[in-house]
Scaffold this active site. Structure first.
Site, PDB file in Angstrom:
ATOM      1  N   GLN A  55      93.585 -88.411  38.006  1.00 16.13           N
ATOM      2  CA  GLN A  55      92.669 -87.195  37.850  1.00 16.13           C
ATOM      3  C   GLN A  55      91.134 -87.432  37.188  1.00 16.13           C
ATOM      4  O   GLN A  55      91.004 -88.060  36.269  1.00 16.13           O
ATOM      5  CB  GLN A  55      93.232 -85.987  37.019  1.00 16.13           C
ATOM      6  CG  GLN A  55      92.200 -84.607  37.214  1.00 16.13           C
ATOM      7  CD  GLN A  55      93.003 -83.638  36.401  1.00 16.13           C
ATOM      8  OE1 GLN A  55      92.529 -83.481  35.332  1.00 16.13           O
ATOM      9  NE2 GLN A  55      93.368 -82.676  37.142  1.00 16.13           N
ATOM     10  N   CYS A  85      89.482 -77.084  34.124  1.00 21.73           N
ATOM     11  CA  CYS A  85      89.231 -77.271  32.618  1.00 21.73           C
ATOM     12  C   CYS A  85      88.532 -76.174  32.086  1.00 21.73           C
ATOM     13  O   CYS A  85      87.541 -75.930  32.169  1.00 21.73           O
ATOM     14  CB  CYS A  85      89.122 -78.770  32.271  1.00 21.73           C
ATOM     15  SG  CYS A  85      89.113 -78.637  30.355  1.00 21.73           S
ATOM     16  N   LYS A 125      92.258 -80.053  41.908  1.00 19.94           N
ATOM     17  CA  LYS A 125      93.018 -79.165  40.886  1.00 19.94           C
ATOM     18  C   LYS A 125      92.045 -77.925  40.632  1.00 19.94           C
ATOM     19  O   LYS A 125      91.195 -78.450  39.881  1.00 19.94           O
ATOM     20  CB  LYS A 125      93.576 -79.940  39.572  1.00 19.94           C
ATOM     21  CG  LYS A 125      94.084 -79.016  38.534  1.00 19.94           C
ATOM     22  CD  LYS A 125      95.429 -78.457  38.787  1.00 19.94           C
ATOM     23  CE  LYS A 125      95.809 -77.555  37.683  1.00 19.94           C
ATOM     24  NZ  LYS A 125      95.801 -77.812  36.151  1.00 19.94           N
ATOM     25  N   ASN A 185     100.631 -73.228  40.426  1.00 23.76           N
ATOM     26  CA  ASN A 185     100.563 -73.495  39.090  1.00 23.76           C
ATOM     27  C   ASN A 185     100.344 -72.173  38.097  1.00 23.76           C
ATOM     28  O   ASN A 185      99.459 -71.359  38.592  1.00 23.76           O
ATOM     29  CB  ASN A 185      99.554 -74.411  38.844  1.00 23.76           C
ATOM     30  CG  ASN A 185      99.411 -75.119  37.325  1.00 23.76           C
ATOM     31  OD1 ASN A 185      98.202 -74.968  36.741  1.00 23.76           O
ATOM     32  ND2 ASN A 185     100.563 -75.276  36.880  1.00 23.76           N
ATOM     33  N   GLY A 186     101.008 -72.404  36.989  1.00 23.46           N
ATOM     34  CA  GLY A 186     100.806 -71.259  36.184  1.00 23.46           C
ATOM     35  C   GLY A 186     102.018 -70.549  35.659  1.00 23.46           C
ATOM     36  O   GLY A 186     102.683 -69.674  36.637  1.00 23.46           O
ATOM     37  N   ARG A 210     102.914 -76.770  30.843  1.00 20.39           N
ATOM     38  CA  ARG A 210     103.292 -76.846  29.433  1.00 20.39           C
ATOM     39  C   ARG A 210     104.941 -76.894  29.518  1.00 20.39           C
ATOM     40  O   ARG A 210     105.592 -77.101  28.421  1.00 20.39           O
ATOM     41  CB  ARG A 210     102.817 -75.504  28.724  1.00 20.39           C
ATOM     42  CG  ARG A 210     101.339 -75.485  28.550  1.00 20.39           C
ATOM     43  CD  ARG A 210     100.654 -74.158  28.354  1.00 20.39           C
ATOM     44  NE  ARG A 210     100.941 -73.232  29.410  1.00 20.39           N
ATOM     45  CZ  ARG A 210     100.613 -72.009  29.305  1.00 20.39           C
ATOM     46  NH1 ARG A 210      99.893 -71.405  28.483  1.00 20.39           N
ATOM     47  NH2 ARG A 210     100.434 -71.239  30.583  1.00 20.39           N
TER      48      ARG A 210
HETATM   49  C1  LIG Z   1      97.376 -79.368  26.403  1.00 18.76           C
HETATM   50  C2  LIG Z   1      96.998 -79.042  27.779  1.00 18.76           C
HETATM   51  C3  LIG Z   1      96.323 -80.062  28.478  1.00 18.76           C
HETATM   52  C4  LIG Z   1      96.131 -80.092  29.704  1.00 18.76           C
HETATM   53  N1  LIG Z   1      95.179 -80.783  30.348  1.00 18.76           N
HETATM   54  C5  LIG Z   1      95.044 -80.627  31.737  1.00 18.76           C
HETATM   55  C6  LIG Z   1      94.266 -81.857  32.506  1.00 18.76           C
HETATM   56  O1  LIG Z   1      94.063 -82.826  31.755  1.00 18.76           O
HETATM   57  N2  LIG Z   1      93.894 -81.714  33.759  1.00 18.76           N
HETATM   58  C7  LIG Z   1      94.556 -80.573  34.428  1.00 18.76           C
HETATM   59  O2  LIG Z   1      94.355 -80.333  35.481  1.00 18.76           O
HETATM   60  N3  LIG Z   1      95.003 -79.547  33.769  1.00 18.76           N
HETATM   61  C8  LIG Z   1      95.421 -79.573  32.433  1.00 18.76           C
HETATM   62  N4  LIG Z   1      95.969 -78.566  31.942  1.00 18.76           N
HETATM   63  C9  LIG Z   1      96.440 -77.331  32.740  1.00 18.76           C
HETATM   64  C10 LIG Z   1      97.791 -77.657  33.259  1.00 18.76           C
HETATM   65  O3  LIG Z   1      97.556 -78.361  34.168  1.00 18.76           O
HETATM   66  C11 LIG Z   1      97.902 -76.362  33.668  1.00 18.76           C
HETATM   67  O4  LIG Z   1      97.156 -75.828  34.696  1.00 18.76           O
HETATM   68  C12 LIG Z   1      98.112 -74.857  33.013  1.00 18.76           C
HETATM   69  O5  LIG Z   1      98.515 -75.227  31.662  1.00 18.76           O
HETATM   70  C13 LIG Z   1      98.867 -73.759  33.495  1.00 18.76           C
HETATM   71  O6  LIG Z   1     100.141 -74.097  34.025  1.00 18.76           O
HETATM   72  P1  LIG Z   1     101.634 -74.262  32.986  1.00 18.76           P
HETATM   73  O7  LIG Z   1     101.600 -72.567  32.835  1.00 18.76           O
HETATM   74  O8  LIG Z   1     102.527 -74.436  33.909  1.00 18.76           O
HETATM   75  O9  LIG Z   1     101.285 -74.715  31.858  1.00 18.76           O
HETATM   76  C14 LIG Z   1      96.410 -78.662  30.475  1.00 18.76           C
HETATM   77  C15 LIG Z   1      97.079 -77.819  29.824  1.00 18.76           C
HETATM   78  C16 LIG Z   1      97.259 -77.831  28.699  1.00 18.76           C
HETATM   79  C17 LIG Z   1      98.345 -76.779  27.732  1.00 18.76           C
END
Ligand SMILES: Cc1cc2nc3c(=O)[nH]c(=O)nc-3n(C[C@H](O)[C@H](O)[C@H](O)COP(=O)(O)O)c2cc1C
Length: 318
Positions: A55, A85, A125, A185-186, A210
């Site tokens: 990425q 982000c 993404k 996602n989410g 997460r």
């Molecule tokens: C600590 C942390 C770091 C993350 N870093 C990235 C990242 O580098 N690139 C990205 O596309 N999403 C990043 N995300 C977002 C996650 O990929 C995801 O889209 C978001 O947490 C929602 O999904 P979840 O509910 O499964 O966590 C990050 C999320 C967290 C909590």
């Protein structure tokens, strides 16, 4: 995930059952950037047996093109552009989620990247918008115009950060509108949720963030649910082993105890409420300072009640 999905964490996840694909932390791209060696190691030393997407985050078109071409020389599943982000210090530079305010810029970036990445998948993404969904459909059309190979869609806006309702209905709209597969996602926090979201959205798959930290067994549990099998429950003693694995990073002996404890706490923030839904483990864990205190606490919550298991659909308050 930034600071999480390094080669070590990927290896730990692989021990419990990998996802079909991994995504690296983002490579920052600007006029002086070089490929970050630690992030690169997640590609060159990837021993999970699963492909990894690289990425990038940035907005400078020549530098994104340069970086994408460099990344394509490595064994990657494809190049992924971060347009999600939500950290203010990131989006204020018009990168990550900040790009969602500028469809014309997205159009230019994806056009140039598509021309540069011609023998590997180019993926995106993103979130459903910056503070509203005004640009959502135009950006989906841009994704189609440039033959993007895969869209991972977090069903929140940038301003929603990580909280609030995930708009799976908009993910369903994206599935209908774009030509490429979509990963929903989410808040995919359980195998049951994964199946419900797949059914509600028609997405080709789910992306787990997460909850992979909170429950590394989740990928296998989703596969079990998909096959109609009973889902394996995880005794808390196994969670204790998982925490041990996270603690024993290869560089552990060179890191001061305080930093190691802080690093482990970052993971435990996501694990704690699945262990103890009342929140006591989370509260006490945040106070400990030393390795001894940390593992005494873990033993107390994870080893004393032999029959307790990891919650299957926990909530998250971090
Ligand atoms: C600590 C942390 C770091 C993350 N870093 C990235 C990242 O580098 N690139 C990205 O596309 N999403 C990043 N995300 C977002 C996650 O990929 C995801 O889209 C978001 O947490 C929602 O999904 P979840 O509910 O499964 O966590 C990050 C999320 C967290 C909590």
């Amino acid at each position: 995930m930034q600071d999480v999905t390094n080669k070590w964490f990927m290896k730990v996840i692989a021990h419990y059952g990998s996802p079909d694909y991994f995504f690296t932390e983002y490579f920052r791209v600007n006029d002086t950037s070089r490929l970050n060696r630690n992030i690169l190691a997640a590609i060159t030393e990837n021993d999970t047996g699963r492909p990894v997407f690289a990425q990038m985050i940035g907005e400078s078109i020549p530098d994104l093109v340069r970086t994408a071409k460099e990344l394509c020389k490595y064994n990657i599943a494809g190049v992924d552009l971060n347009m999600g982000c939500p950290a203010p210090r990131i989006y204020r530079k018009n990168v990550g989620g900040g790009l969602l305010r500028e469809p014309e810029k997205v159009d230019q970036i994806l056009g140039e990247l598509r021309a540069a990445v011609n023998d590997k998948p180019l993926t995106v993404k993103m979130r459903v918008g910056f503070e509203n969904t005004d640009n959502f459909y135009s950006i989906l059309d841009i994704i189609n115009r440039h033959n993007i190979d895969l869209l991972s869609l977090h069903g929140r806006t940038v301003k929603d950060m990580y909280h609030g309702v995930v708009k799976y209905d908009l993910i369903a709209e994206a599935v209908k509108r774009v030509d490429c597969p979509v990963l929903a996602n989410g808040n995919i926090n359980s195998a049951k949720t994964a199946l419900e979201v797949l059914s509600q959205t028609g997405a080709a798959g789910v992306m787990v963030g997460r909850w992979a930290i909170g429950n590394p067994w989740l990928f296998n549990q989703i596969r079990q649910a998909w096959r109609g099998e009973e889902i394996t429950v995880v005794p808390l003693a196994e969670v204790r082993n998982y925490i041990d694995r996270l603690w024993q990073t290869p560089t552990a002996s060179t890191i001061p105890e305080r930093s190691r404890v802080a690093y482990l706490k970052m993971f435990l923030n996501y694990i704690a409420l699945s262990v103890d839904t009342e929140g006591d483990f989370l509260r006490l864990m945040r106070r400990v300072q030393t390795e001894g205190e940390m593992f005494n606490l873990c033993d107390r919550f994870l080893l004393t009640e032999g029959t307790k298991t990891l919650a299957l659909a926990p909530s998250l308050k971090v």
